[in-house]
Design an enzyme around this catalytic site. Structure first.
Site, PDB file in Angstrom:
ATOM      1  N   SER A  98      -3.253  -9.399   9.502  1.00 15.35           N
ATOM      2  CA  SER A  98      -4.197  -8.357   9.116  1.00 15.35           C
ATOM      3  C   SER A  98      -3.802  -7.822   7.752  1.00 15.35           C
ATOM      4  CB  SER A  98      -4.180  -7.238  10.161  1.00 15.35           C
ATOM      5  OG  SER A  98      -3.727  -6.032   9.583  1.00 15.35           O
ATOM      6  N   LYS A  99      -4.813  -7.521   6.952  1.00 19.19           N
ATOM      7  CA  LYS A  99      -4.481  -7.109   5.591  1.00 19.19           C
ATOM      8  C   LYS A  99      -3.847  -5.732   5.554  1.00 19.19           C
ATOM      9  CE  LYS A  99      -9.222  -5.825   4.496  1.00 19.19           C
ATOM     10  NZ  LYS A  99     -10.419  -6.290   3.826  1.00 19.19           N
ATOM     11  N   ARG A 100      -3.998  -4.971   6.622  1.00 22.56           N
ATOM     12  CA  ARG A 100      -3.376  -3.664   6.665  1.00 22.56           C
ATOM     13  C   ARG A 100      -1.886  -3.771   7.002  1.00 22.56           C
ATOM     14  NH1 ARG A 100      -7.799  -3.538   8.556  1.00 22.56           N
ATOM     15  NH2 ARG A 100      -9.433  -2.711   7.236  1.00 22.56           N
TER      16      ARG A 100
END
Ligand code: GLU
Length: 467
Positions: A237-239
């Site tokens: 996930s990019k977070r």
């Protein structure tokens, strides 16, 4: 697989940074086109006006070029927005064939009838025969019996029960087509034979195949490449995870290492090899051999790959590759202090000691800084009670020693021996006094390149500080 008729496409949406999963998808597409003598097309799916940004289109082209997929390697870019007429015609055609219908149900009405937010559409308007009207969506009339079988090179023949596929929306109330439809229509118009993309899209495949069939066309072969996960087996996930190709690039990963590593996510070349020349990968890779289970995107392993690739470069290529890091705008030294000859003299030693190119900066900064970088922890570790006396002896010896690595080493060995110290121990305060660090390039070669004057001045400065 029949050869030159293969047409694949990479279809990114310009809605954010280029993800390592995108990189893997485009590589899979490109390799299939390459090995079959087919064509890869680039289609930018730019119809989500709220989320598109033009600079991200450039980001896609740059990321591809960095991976080695320059403009001569693909047709396009084409833009989904240019296919709008085809989208409208397809919707009209499905309506005319009775394979789609208008619907005026709101989400709330559907939820109230089914008693759930998750049940999907209940088919309320399926047989109402509503005419076109303001705000009316268009839904596809899904066959409710039988099953839809897709041919997926990685997954065999996943089978989907048609009874579980709702009458899904193909055009919104304002007439705009949804992703599912636009994506299929574009692929049809472009004559795509193989749709290669990430596993996230697998649930779309049966709906999309139904659209292909409804429009009387031969569905493509599907390839849903395994989902990428982190060390906790969570979907990247990019977070939470590092996923932007640009970040890896900025840290000094080499495109050759990156693409080699990405191709190994779910696939292994023959033998025990992992670091494999690109031409061999192109020759050997088989989508049919890709493992469908989630693939661990292991940054540690990627880093090790990168180190291998760095060591595999010629020294000249390594020096060249380091330049962006040695001449960037945010350097710890004054730009004019950079000395290309000094760097060239230590480059081969540095090449075996770094895993990503950005590590070159702390490794050679002592050569270009006016004073060694200040690192209090390193200082405390190296400057024990006997350090001052030892450094004083070193200053005297270095003031007259022949300025070559071997003689400097012999001089320090002697000074150490007189004090019952092994070379490693005797070296520590000298290294910190001159380079500011406890680890780095081999010390005596570093001193040789730095020169007598600066070395002795730094040793004297350390002595001053100690007294
Ligand atoms: N625009 C979609 C994406 O980036 C494309 C999916 C596909 O390749 O069909 O996920």
């Amino acid at each position: 697989m029949s050869s030159s008729t293969i047409r694949v496409r990479f279809a990114p949406s310009p809605t954010g940074m280029f993800h390592v999963g995108n990189a893997r998808s485009v590589l899979f597409n490109w390799v299939l086109a390459r090995q079959s003598g087919g064509t890869m097309m680039l289609r930018i799916e730019d119809t989500d006006a709220a989320r598109n940004r033009p600079e991200w289109v450039q980001g896609i082209l740059d990321a591809m070029a960095w991976l080695g997929i320059g403009p001569q390697e693909y047709e396009g870019p084409l833009f989904q927005s240019d296919f709008a007429q085809h989208h409208r015609e397809a919707i009209e055609r499905l309506l005319a064939l009775g394979l789609a219908y208008y619907c005026d149900c709101s989400r709330d009405q559907v939820n109230a009838r089914t008693g759930s937010e998750h049940k999907g559409y209940d088919g309320f308007c399926r047989d109402r025969g509503l005419p076109a009207g303001d705000g009316r969506a268009v839904r596809f009339r899904t066959p409710h019996e039988g099953s839809t079988v897709i041919v997926d090179l990685v997954r065999g023949k996943p089978t989907f029960d048609n009874a579980l596929i709702e009458d899904f929306v193909i055009a919104r109330g304002n007439g705009s087509p949804v992703f599912l439809l636009a994506n299929v229509v574009d692929d049809m118009v472009m004559g795509i034979t193989h749709v290669i993309r990430a596993e996230e899209h697998l649930p779309n495949a049966p709906k999309q195949q139904l659209l292909w069939e409804a429009m009387g066309a031969e569905p493509p072969v599907w390839v849903h490449a395994p989902i990428l996960v982190n060390e906790k087996r969570q979907k990247l996930s990019k977070r939470r995870d590092r996923v932007a190709l640009e970040d890896f690039r900025a840290e000094g990963y080499l495109p050759e290492a990156m693409r080699n590593y990405l191709m190994l996510l779910g696939w292994a070349p023959s033998g025990d090899r992992e670091i494999v020349p690109w031409d061999d990968i192109v020759a050997e890779f088989r989508l049919e051999d890709v493992n469908p289970s989630p693939a661990f995107f292991d940054v540690k392993k990627l880093r090790a790959f990168n180190g291998e690739y760095i060591r595999g470069m010629s020294v000249e290529a390594f020096i060249e590759a380091c330049q962006p890091w040695l001449r960037s705008e945010s350097l710890p030294w004054r730009a004019e202090a950079y000395d290309a000859d000094a760097f060239a003299a230590v480059a081969e030693l540095a090449q075996t000691r770094i895993s990503v190119l950005s590590e070159i900066v702390p490794m050679v900064d002592f050569l270009f800084l006016d004073e060694p970088p200040a690192d209090e922890a390193a200082w405390a570790k190296a400057m024990k009670a006997d350090a001052a006396e030892l450094l004083a002896a070193v200053v005297d010896a270095f003031a007259v020693a022949e300025w070559r690595a071997e003689t400097l080493k012999a001089a320090l060995e002697e000074i150490g021996a007189e004090r019952g110290l092994k070379l490693g121990k005797a070296q520590a305060p000298v290294r910190v006094a001159v380079t500011g660090r406890t680890v780095g390039l081999p010390l005596f070669e570093s001193l040789e390149v730095l020169g007598r004057e600066r070395t002795v001045a730094r040793l004297r400065a350390a002595l001053d500080r100690l007294s």
